[in-house]
Design an enzyme around this catalytic site. Sequence first.
Site, PDB file in Angstrom:
ATOM      1  N   SER B   9       0.819  -1.222   0.000  1.00  7.88           N
ATOM      2  CA  SER B   9       0.000   0.000   0.000  1.00  7.88           C
ATOM      3  C   SER B   9       0.848   1.265   0.000  1.00  7.88           C
ATOM      4  CB  SER B   9      -0.894  -0.009   1.244  1.00  7.88           C
ATOM      5  OG  SER B   9      -0.059   0.000   2.400  1.00  7.88           O
ATOM      6  N   GLY B  10       2.153   1.119   0.105  1.00 11.88           N
ATOM      7  CA  GLY B  10       3.010   2.307   0.133  1.00 11.88           C
ATOM      8  C   GLY B  10       3.343   2.802  -1.267  1.00 11.88           C
ATOM      9  N   TYR B  11       4.077   3.919  -1.341  1.00 14.65           N
ATOM     10  CA  TYR B  11       4.410   4.491  -2.653  1.00 14.65           C
ATOM     11  C   TYR B  11       5.329   3.556  -3.448  1.00 14.65           C
ATOM     12  CZ  TYR B  11       2.495   8.984  -1.029  1.00 14.65           C
ATOM     13  OH  TYR B  11       1.677   9.990  -0.568  1.00 14.65           O
ATOM     14  N   CYS B 146      17.374   5.243  -1.765  1.00 14.93           N
ATOM     15  CA  CYS B 146      17.286   6.184  -2.900  1.00 14.93           C
ATOM     16  C   CYS B 146      18.406   7.225  -2.838  1.00 14.93           C
ATOM     17  CB  CYS B 146      15.935   6.859  -2.916  1.00 14.93           C
ATOM     18  SG  CYS B 146      15.264   7.180  -1.282  1.00 14.93           S
ATOM     19  N   ASN B 310      13.453   8.670  -7.025  1.00 12.84           N
ATOM     20  CA  ASN B 310      13.674   7.868  -5.821  1.00 12.84           C
ATOM     21  C   ASN B 310      12.749   6.629  -5.761  1.00 12.84           C
ATOM     22  OD1 ASN B 310      11.998  10.384  -5.407  1.00 12.84           O
ATOM     23  ND2 ASN B 310      11.191   9.105  -3.759  1.00 12.84           N
TER      24      ASN B 310
END
Lengths: 343, 343, 54
Positions: B9-11, B146, B310
């Site tokens: 569910s994260g980016y 990143c 990133n």
Amino acid sequence: MRVSLVGGSGYAGGELIRLLLGHPQVEIDQITSESRVGEYVYQAHPNLRKQTALQFTALDQLRPCDLLFLALPHGEAQKRIAQFAALAPRMIDLSADFRLRDPARYEQWYHKPHAAPEWLAQFVYGLPELHRADLQAARYASGVGCNATAGLFALLPLQRAGLIDTEKPIVIDIKVGSSEGGNAPSLASHHPERSGSVRSFAPTGHRHTAEIVQETGLANVHLSITSVELVRGVLATAHVWLKAGASEKDLWKAYRAFAKDEPFVRIVKDKTGIHRYPDPKILAGANFVDIGFELDEATGRAVSLCALDNLMKGAAGSAVQAMNLMCGFPETTALGFSGLHPL
Amino acid sequence: MRVSLVGGSGYAGGELIRLLLGHPQVEIDQITSESRVGEYVYQAHPNLRKQTALQFTALDQLRPCDLLFLALPHGEAQKRIAQFAALAPRMIDLSADFRLRDPARYEQWYHKPHAAPEWLAQFVYGLPELHRADLQAARYASGVGCNATAGLFALLPLQRAGLIDTEKPIVIDIKVGSSEGGNAPSLASHHPERSGSVRSFAPTGHRHTAEIVQETGLANVHLSITSVELVRGVLATAHVWLKAGASEKDLWKAYRAFAKDEPFVRIVKDKTGIHRYPDPKILAGANFVDIGFELDEATGRAVSLCALDNLMKGAAGSAVQAMNLMCGFPETTALGFSGLHPL
Amino acid sequence: MNANCPECDAVITMDKPLKGEIVVCPDCGAELEVTDTNPLTLALAPEEEEDWGE
């Protein structure tokens, strides 16, 4: 006191007019602009609508006055400095023309010989925090480079406390906004290209290095400028190696000593909250210089931070502050705006 | 090949799903999310509406599959790595849990002992440009940090060509966007506070230093991170002193040699136009790493620049690239998006 | 009564300090705990390092 401004259609000129309109001891006589002769000032500076009815006049209409501000593009003022000097006992030039004392250094950084080198020695470098006494006695003062000012304030607290290991290189990585480029549009400043960009527009060299070297005497200084999504504002991140044994407490003492008697210098170094280090965002329109630091004790590297508004402390704000000193007005007159939050 | 994703569910998870949906040899079996169990994937990732009908499942419903991606918050994967390993012959962990080989260094930078130190040696650091052969033979790969990735690519061309004066300090000043902070809101990420800010959130230390030191072997490396008005994107500005006599030509040779066989590494150093140096803005969604440089011959300081997204090269893109290598697919599969301009 | 902030050396004045009282340093914002009132001594109050940014 009657003042006039030569070259009033640019951003720095507009900021200067805004400040002077709020100055109780000053009355603006004329504002020249070759490109906008006959137009109302507010047509170039919309925030000044209903604040002044002045119109831009031509340069050759310029009358004598008590103090003349020069805000011409770099290289112009030096060509006619004698003509301007004949019109007013005091002058403050916001351009880069009279910032450097040494004509050779000017030529090195600006790539052409100075047109009036004999005048250079008569101008005081217009940064009040560095030349308060000189300015009080001065007839002519130069403006300050916005990036140089941020870099200077990042180094001065450490240098004055004798904490810098001058054998080691000093790296100053400066983040800037788009208003530094002035109001002339180009493809580079075209919104679809400029917005959201992170642009290394001067990775190794920048003219303002010369001012930092001149005003600090430090030689081992290396600048790098990156423009980010911002209109007003400069953040200087200075990486400085300290003499062995320098501690966090020494740094606090150094920054506190530097800021103590300076009305516009604030220390921003908090352990909590979301405003822990200097950030130019909240300084838009204010004359503050926020300084802060972090010490990496393991390596002896101090990161010294300085935020300011390039149009205010980096240009018009310092110019008005210098005028206050030169004319014996209280130094903070017309510079009391504290900035906005949120913005 | 069937793959599943733990913590989708994260980016970074969302970016990974976007890429995998476009991968011809891969089919996504399950995507877990404790916080969004039962919701459709597109409800967390709106760009994926009508691209997948998958719903988030609970962790305990996880079935065996061919390759398991882990995109859990830092510290979670290491607690249950054995349980995950039982479900799939191959794993790629995007978190920081298995990036460092040395448990002591992990504890130094993450301030707590590693929960599964014996697994560390089994993970290959998931940066294909550095560990292509190892990845082709690997069962387990870690993700990449990143900021570390941007810092690494800024140093590697110079280091591989033996140009760096390792006696002198290396300063890497990194500008980052807000997506690095993940999708959990806070006062710091509240729009009125975050928009337009230039925030020195890690002036001296950052965990990603450990990865740069590990992967380059250079010790004298000093990071500083400033977040700017940007959502995706990283720009690393590395200030590196070169060995005496290094010339601009030597640098061109070094960067060309480094980029030659790398499909995703591009050199950006032009004398004209408005895109002269790497800028992360145009890399949003692309797997490219743009590198460039400027040499200050007077002082021997090279400024090496690296821009990337990133969420892509700094996370999901490298993870898919590593998967392609581990599973014998062409390395660039599903990573062909070239980024948008204008954006 | 005066004491120095253990973090930044700022001078902190308190009139009737209580043991265990929490006070915030005016300069560096550190949370400090009164560990003794005779003489006034301050120690950094334990606070976990929340990740405040990216």
